[in-house]
Scaffold this motif. Sequence first.
Motif, PDB file in Angstrom:
ATOM      1  N   LEU A  10      -0.875   1.294   2.993  1.00 37.97           N
ATOM      2  CA  LEU A  10      -2.129   0.687   3.425  1.00 37.97           C
ATOM      3  C   LEU A  10      -3.257   1.204   2.538  1.00 37.97           C
ATOM      4  O   LEU A  10      -3.401   2.416   2.364  1.00 37.97           O
ATOM      5  N   ARG A  37       6.085 -10.902  -5.233  1.00 39.58           N
ATOM      6  CA  ARG A  37       5.581 -10.561  -3.906  1.00 39.58           C
ATOM      7  C   ARG A  37       5.745 -11.748  -2.978  1.00 39.58           C
ATOM      8  O   ARG A  37       5.814 -12.897  -3.424  1.00 39.58           O
ATOM      9  N   ALA A  39       4.060 -12.994   0.677  1.00 40.07           N
ATOM     10  CA  ALA A  39       3.157 -12.845   1.814  1.00 40.07           C
ATOM     11  C   ALA A  39       3.765 -13.550   3.017  1.00 40.07           C
ATOM     12  O   ALA A  39       4.605 -14.442   2.870  1.00 40.07           O
ATOM     13  N   PRO A  87      -7.623  -8.223  -0.144  1.00 41.33           N
ATOM     14  CA  PRO A  87      -6.807  -8.529   1.034  1.00 41.33           C
ATOM     15  C   PRO A  87      -5.716  -9.555   0.742  1.00 41.33           C
ATOM     16  O   PRO A  87      -4.615  -9.475   1.320  1.00 41.33           O
ATOM     17  N   THR A  90      -2.082  -8.586  -0.066  1.00 38.18           N
ATOM     18  CA  THR A  90      -1.178  -8.108   0.976  1.00 38.18           C
ATOM     19  C   THR A  90       0.126  -8.895   0.956  1.00 38.18           C
ATOM     20  O   THR A  90       0.122 -10.134   1.015  1.00 38.18           O
ATOM     21  N   LEU A 118       6.146  -2.787   1.336  1.00 42.60           N
ATOM     22  CA  LEU A 118       4.997  -3.493   1.901  1.00 42.60           C
ATOM     23  C   LEU A 118       3.688  -2.901   1.404  1.00 42.60           C
ATOM     24  O   LEU A 118       3.473  -1.683   1.495  1.00 42.60           O
ATOM     25  N   THR A 120      -0.353  -3.389   2.132  1.00 40.40           N
ATOM     26  CA  THR A 120      -1.346  -3.975   3.028  1.00 40.40           C
ATOM     27  C   THR A 120      -2.732  -3.567   2.544  1.00 40.40           C
ATOM     28  O   THR A 120      -3.012  -2.371   2.424  1.00 40.40           O
ATOM     29  N   SER A 122      -6.621  -3.768   3.420  1.00 36.78           N
ATOM     30  CA  SER A 122      -7.561  -4.053   4.498  1.00 36.78           C
ATOM     31  C   SER A 122      -8.936  -4.390   3.929  1.00 36.78           C
ATOM     32  O   SER A 122      -9.354  -3.855   2.900  1.00 36.78           O
TER      33      SER A 122
END
Length: 123
Positions: A10, A37, A39, A87, A90, A118, A120, A122
């Motif tokens: 994160l 990747r 999503a 973002p 992600t 993963l 992420t 923010s």
Amino acid sequence: VQLQAYGGGLVQAGGCLKLSCAASGRTFSRYALAWFRQAPGKGREFIAWISGSGGNTDYVDSVKGRFAISRDNALSSVYLQMNSLKPEDTAVYYCAAKGYGPVATTPDEYGYWGQGTLVTVSS
């Protein structure tokens, strides 16, 4: 060749993260490598490609200038340095390998895949 990706996590928007992918096998330098990747709810997207020697790279337009792919054949590893994260970056990130050849940007051109890590971002 077997691949294992790690380094996800994160991070806040604008931050950076470095993904790594370790490979097994004695002929690592014969493989071109890539990062993809995926999503949630979307298909697997090509991000970056690097030739066996590491001398040539290619990127999807959305990450040019922000992401950098590199490899260390002595360590049988490939990396993805991700800067200025957004973002929309992600996703689950996958490393992939294929035999010698030109740039390949579609998943079905790759025969070997890591398990995904993963990322992420923010807002």
